[in-house]
Design a protein around this motif. Sequence first.
Motif, PDB file in Angstrom:
ATOM      1  N   UNK A   1       0.893  -1.184   0.035  1.00  0.00           N
ATOM      2  CA  UNK A   1       0.068  -0.179  -0.033  1.00  0.00           C
ATOM      3  C   UNK A   1       0.807   1.103  -0.095  1.00  0.00           C
ATOM      4  N   UNK A   2       1.858   1.152   0.852  1.00  0.00           N
ATOM      5  CA  UNK A   2       2.764   2.515   1.040  1.00  0.00           C
ATOM      6  C   UNK A   2       3.615   2.678  -0.496  1.00  0.00           C
ATOM      7  N   UNK A   3       4.103   1.594  -1.196  1.00  0.00           N
ATOM      8  CA  UNK A   3       4.713   1.706  -2.333  1.00  0.00           C
ATOM      9  C   UNK A   3       3.615   2.248  -3.386  1.00  0.00           C
ATOM     10  N   UNK A   4       2.727   1.937  -3.268  1.00  0.00           N
ATOM     11  CA  UNK A   4       1.280   2.176  -4.419  1.00  0.00           C
ATOM     12  C   UNK A   4       1.061   3.498  -4.247  1.00  0.00           C
ATOM     13  N   UNK A   5       0.813   3.968  -3.077  1.00  0.00           N
ATOM     14  CA  UNK A   5       0.569   5.271  -2.792  1.00  0.00           C
ATOM     15  C   UNK A   5       1.773   6.265  -3.088  1.00  0.00           C
ATOM     16  N   UNK A   6       2.923   6.000  -2.778  1.00  0.00           N
ATOM     17  CA  UNK A   6       4.257   6.713  -3.261  1.00  0.00           C
ATOM     18  C   UNK A   6       4.258   7.033  -4.729  1.00  0.00           C
ATOM     19  N   UNK A   7       3.658   6.091  -5.670  1.00  0.00           N
ATOM     20  CA  UNK A   7       3.757   6.220  -7.062  1.00  0.00           C
ATOM     21  C   UNK A   7       2.484   6.816  -7.615  1.00  0.00           C
ATOM     22  N   UNK A   8       1.597   7.122  -6.632  1.00  0.00           N
ATOM     23  CA  UNK A   8       0.363   7.750  -7.228  1.00  0.00           C
ATOM     24  C   UNK A   8      -0.662   6.821  -7.591  1.00  0.00           C
ATOM     25  N   UNK A   9      -0.578   5.665  -7.336  1.00  0.00           N
ATOM     26  CA  UNK A   9      -1.642   4.563  -7.532  1.00  0.00           C
ATOM     27  C   UNK A   9      -2.712   4.413  -6.336  1.00  0.00           C
ATOM     28  N   UNK A  10      -3.791   4.675  -6.587  1.00  0.00           N
ATOM     29  CA  UNK A  10      -4.855   4.888  -5.576  1.00  0.00           C
ATOM     30  C   UNK A  10      -5.613   3.629  -5.446  1.00  0.00           C
ATOM     31  N   UNK A  11      -4.836   2.315  -5.179  1.00  0.00           N
ATOM     32  CA  UNK A  11      -5.501   1.128  -5.026  1.00  0.00           C
ATOM     33  C   UNK A  11      -4.763   0.656  -3.530  1.00  0.00           C
ATOM     34  N   UNK A  12      -5.597   0.481  -2.656  1.00  0.00           N
ATOM     35  CA  UNK A  12      -5.049   0.095  -1.279  1.00  0.00           C
ATOM     36  C   UNK A  12      -6.023  -1.118  -0.770  1.00  0.00           C
ATOM     37  N   UNK A  13      -5.481  -2.084  -0.393  1.00  0.00           N
ATOM     38  CA  UNK A  13      -6.373  -3.121   0.364  1.00  0.00           C
ATOM     39  C   UNK A  13      -6.105  -2.763   1.993  1.00  0.00           C
ATOM     40  N   UNK A  14      -7.347  -2.741   2.612  1.00  0.00           N
ATOM     41  CA  UNK A  14      -7.419  -2.378   3.945  1.00  0.00           C
ATOM     42  C   UNK A  14      -6.888  -3.422   4.930  1.00  0.00           C
ATOM     43  N   UNK A  15      -6.496  -2.983   5.990  1.00  0.00           N
ATOM     44  CA  UNK A  15      -5.917  -3.912   7.094  1.00  0.00           C
ATOM     45  C   UNK A  15      -7.051  -4.276   7.819  1.00  0.00           C
ATOM     46  N   UNK A  16      -7.787  -5.252   7.709  1.00  0.00           N
ATOM     47  CA  UNK A  16      -8.910  -5.573   8.565  1.00  0.00           C
ATOM     48  C   UNK A  16      -9.066  -6.922   8.854  1.00  0.00           C
TER      49      UNK A  16
ATOM     50  N   UNK B   1      -2.309 -11.719  -3.187  1.00  0.00           N
ATOM     51  CA  UNK B   1      -2.267 -11.200  -4.520  1.00  0.00           C
ATOM     52  C   UNK B   1      -3.885 -11.291  -5.055  1.00  0.00           C
ATOM     53  N   UNK B   2      -4.605 -12.153  -4.368  1.00  0.00           N
ATOM     54  CA  UNK B   2      -5.937 -12.208  -4.934  1.00  0.00           C
ATOM     55  C   UNK B   2      -6.704 -10.928  -4.370  1.00  0.00           C
ATOM     56  N   UNK B   3      -6.552 -10.475  -3.072  1.00  0.00           N
ATOM     57  CA  UNK B   3      -6.794  -9.195  -2.604  1.00  0.00           C
ATOM     58  C   UNK B   3      -6.848  -8.050  -3.760  1.00  0.00           C
ATOM     59  N   UNK B   4      -5.384  -8.027  -4.018  1.00  0.00           N
ATOM     60  CA  UNK B   4      -4.968  -6.961  -4.837  1.00  0.00           C
ATOM     61  C   UNK B   4      -5.671  -7.034  -6.253  1.00  0.00           C
ATOM     62  N   UNK B   5      -5.912  -8.059  -6.691  1.00  0.00           N
ATOM     63  CA  UNK B   5      -6.372  -8.548  -7.872  1.00  0.00           C
ATOM     64  C   UNK B   5      -7.717  -8.037  -8.099  1.00  0.00           C
ATOM     65  N   UNK B   6      -8.642  -8.358  -6.796  1.00  0.00           N
ATOM     66  CA  UNK B   6      -9.865  -7.951  -6.851  1.00  0.00           C
ATOM     67  C   UNK B   6     -10.043  -6.371  -6.993  1.00  0.00           C
ATOM     68  N   UNK B   7      -9.243  -5.724  -6.299  1.00  0.00           N
ATOM     69  CA  UNK B   7      -9.439  -4.433  -6.257  1.00  0.00           C
ATOM     70  C   UNK B   7      -8.761  -3.783  -7.722  1.00  0.00           C
ATOM     71  N   UNK B   8      -7.984  -4.284  -8.386  1.00  0.00           N
ATOM     72  CA  UNK B   8      -7.433  -3.922  -9.656  1.00  0.00           C
ATOM     73  C   UNK B   8      -8.638  -4.149 -10.774  1.00  0.00           C
ATOM     74  N   UNK B   9      -9.220  -5.326 -10.455  1.00  0.00           N
ATOM     75  CA  UNK B   9     -10.351  -5.751 -11.345  1.00  0.00           C
ATOM     76  C   UNK B   9     -11.468  -4.693 -11.128  1.00  0.00           C
ATOM     77  N   UNK B  10     -11.666  -4.363  -9.931  1.00  0.00           N
ATOM     78  CA  UNK B  10     -12.824  -3.251  -9.791  1.00  0.00           C
ATOM     79  C   UNK B  10     -12.529  -1.877 -10.392  1.00  0.00           C
ATOM     80  N   UNK B  11     -11.350  -1.369 -10.511  1.00  0.00           N
ATOM     81  CA  UNK B  11     -10.935  -0.078 -10.896  1.00  0.00           C
ATOM     82  C   UNK B  11     -10.960  -0.119 -12.640  1.00  0.00           C
TER      83      UNK B  11
END
Length: 69
Positions: free
Chosen positions: A27-42, A58-68
């Motif tokens: 999440x930190x690396x993606x935010x520093x590169x300006x990519x607004x995809x972040x998986x919640x820590x829950x 990887x599945x969690x990030x894949x779901x978020x990228x697919x939603x976007x």
Amino acid sequence: MDENRSSIVVNFIVRAVIGLGVIFFTNEILASRGISVAVGLNGLSLLTSGTLGLPGVCLLYGILFYQNL
């Protein structure tokens, strides 16, 4: 039998902690590169990373990228 159960619990905890660490740093690396995809820590991400390990993260990030799309 007791050793088997304790090893399963320890394995789950180790995978969950490592998975949450990977999610946090990703999440930190993606935010520093300006990519607004972040998986919640829950609880859901904890259960997913603890049960499935790195493929679950990887599945969690894949779901978020697919939603976007």
